[in-house]
Design an enzyme around this catalytic site. Structure first.
Site, PDB file in Angstrom:
ATOM      1  N   CYS A 126      -6.125 -26.596  44.556  1.00  0.00           N
ATOM      2  CA  CYS A 126      -4.776 -27.065  44.150  1.00  0.00           C
ATOM      3  C   CYS A 126      -5.382 -28.010  42.889  1.00  0.00           C
ATOM      4  CB  CYS A 126      -3.394 -26.442  44.670  1.00  0.00           C
ATOM      5  SG  CYS A 126      -3.048 -25.232  45.357  1.00  0.00           S
ATOM      6  N   HIS A 266       0.833 -31.040  40.225  1.00  0.00           N
ATOM      7  CA  HIS A 266       0.808 -29.904  41.171  1.00  0.00           C
ATOM      8  C   HIS A 266       2.055 -29.160  41.260  1.00  0.00           C
ATOM      9  CE1 HIS A 266      -0.593 -26.080  43.542  1.00  0.00           C
ATOM     10  NE2 HIS A 266      -0.075 -27.167  44.674  1.00  0.00           N
ATOM     11  N   ASN A 296       4.411 -21.871  43.589  1.00  0.00           N
ATOM     12  CA  ASN A 296       3.025 -22.458  43.491  1.00  0.00           C
ATOM     13  C   ASN A 296       1.897 -21.671  43.312  1.00  0.00           C
ATOM     14  OD1 ASN A 296       0.873 -24.205  44.650  1.00  0.00           O
ATOM     15  ND2 ASN A 296       1.622 -24.746  46.233  1.00  0.00           N
TER      16      ASN A 296
END
Length: 355
Positions: A126, A266, A296
């Protein structure tokens, strides 16, 4: 820990700026009722735990490269360049089309990049987009080539155990991209910091399918091909490691949280981001979020959210923008930039991220 560039006195490291942004979110919307039914939880439970309302999923015949190509085209259109202008294509992903070749090679070809255009992948999970952004910045700064395309793209729906409520409810598919090129005076990428914490690598992992545990009947039966995450451990990592590191990074660049006009983190989990922004002292209206509608999206979440803000006119020329990626590795990537308002040669037609 690697630090790059300097922001003191407003100087731009390497004279490299974001010239255009783009994104691609699959058109197939998946609501909480659908993912919750498989995971044994309700829409209310998901919203309370994460703030997520929906996410997008790639079609069966869509791969990571397909989303990346669409996002890359949108970013190039916004920057007013074509694939022939690119000297470099970097794709950040932990869900590549296949183990080899790099997904970036497939993307460069799909975009029609010229023969000889360098292309490679970055897997920092990520954090990958911010890692790729820092790498591309320094490659451009040390060369005569003016333009690079940096993409974050993931299709996590292919590696989820949809019965695992710890992970299945969080993730969506998507891609986000930026074009990097020459900065105007006082604009562009100012500073970056990359860090890894390998001792905590088991907090986020896909155990099977690699050289240590090659795919076999045994690994498949044990579900080792699926994404796994220790949610409590990740939350502790963000609170104890990421939060103080961001504060130190901004301070080391010569700024304070009050100076940050836009925080693009993020999109791990809405509740986590609320805590992160509050602890950093960044005003709620300055933190950009897309997790509510997209979930996400892994390495795509930072560039998707940046594109979302840019295309809605939220980023003004000269604004100070802080990007923060964190996740599997464990890893963390930070970038600070002085926004350079794109001046494309034509008005971009790409006004919606859906593709």
């Amino acid at each position: 820990m690697i630090s790059t560039g300097t922001a003191r006195n407003g100087r731009t490291a390497g004279g490299i700026a974001v010239l255009g942004t783009g994104s691609c979110l699959p058109s197939h919307l998946v609501g909480n009722d659908e993912v919750g039914a498989a995971a044994g939880v309700t829409d209310e439970w998901i919203r309370n735990k994460t703030g997520i309302r929906a996410r997008r999923r790639a079609k069966p015949d869509e791969a990571t490269s397909d989303l990346a190509v669409a996002a890359g085209r949108a970013a190039m259109e916004a920057a007013g360049i074509t694939a022939a202008d690119l000297s470099l294509v970097v794709v950040a992903t932990s869900t590549p089309d296949q183990p080899q070749p790099p997904t970036a090679s497939i993307v460069a070809d799909g975009l029609g990049a010229g023969h000889g255009t360098a292309a490679f992948d970055v897997n920092a999970v990520c954090s990958g987009f911010v890692f790729a952004l820092n790498a591309a910045q320094h490659i451009l700064a040390g060369s005569d080539s003016p333009y690079a395309l940096v993409i974050g793209a993931d299709v996590y729906s292919r590696i989820l155990d949809h019965t695992d409520r710890r992970t299945a409810i969080l993730f969506g598919d998507g891609a986000g991209a930026v074009v990097l090129g020459p900065a105007r005076p006082g604009r562009g990428l100012l500073a970056g910091r990359l860090a890894g914490f390998g001792a905590e690598r088991d907090l986020i992992e896909v155990p099977g399918g690699g050289s240590r545990r090659p795919t076999s009947r045994e690994t498949l039966a044990a579900g080792l091909q699926y994404f796994r995450m220790n949610g409590r451990g990740v939350r502790d990592f963000v609170a104890e490691t990421v939060t103080p590191a961001i504060t130190a990074f901004v301070r080391g660049a010569g700024y304070t949280a009050a100076d940050v006009d836009h925080f693009v983190p993020h999109q791990a989990n809405g509740r986590m981001l609320d805590d992160l922004s509050a602890t950093l002292g960044i005003a709620p209206g300055r933190t950009h979020a897309t997790y509510q509608d997209f979930g996400n999206t892994g390495a795509a979440s930072v560039p998707v959210t940046l594109d979302h803000a840019a295309r809605r006119g939220h980023l003004a020329d000269g604004d100070l923008v802080l990007l923060a990626g964190f996740g599997g590795g464990m890893a963390m990537g930070l970038s600070l930039l002085r926004w350079q308002h794109p001046v494309p040669t034509h008005t971009p037609a790409h006004t919606t991220p859906f593709c």
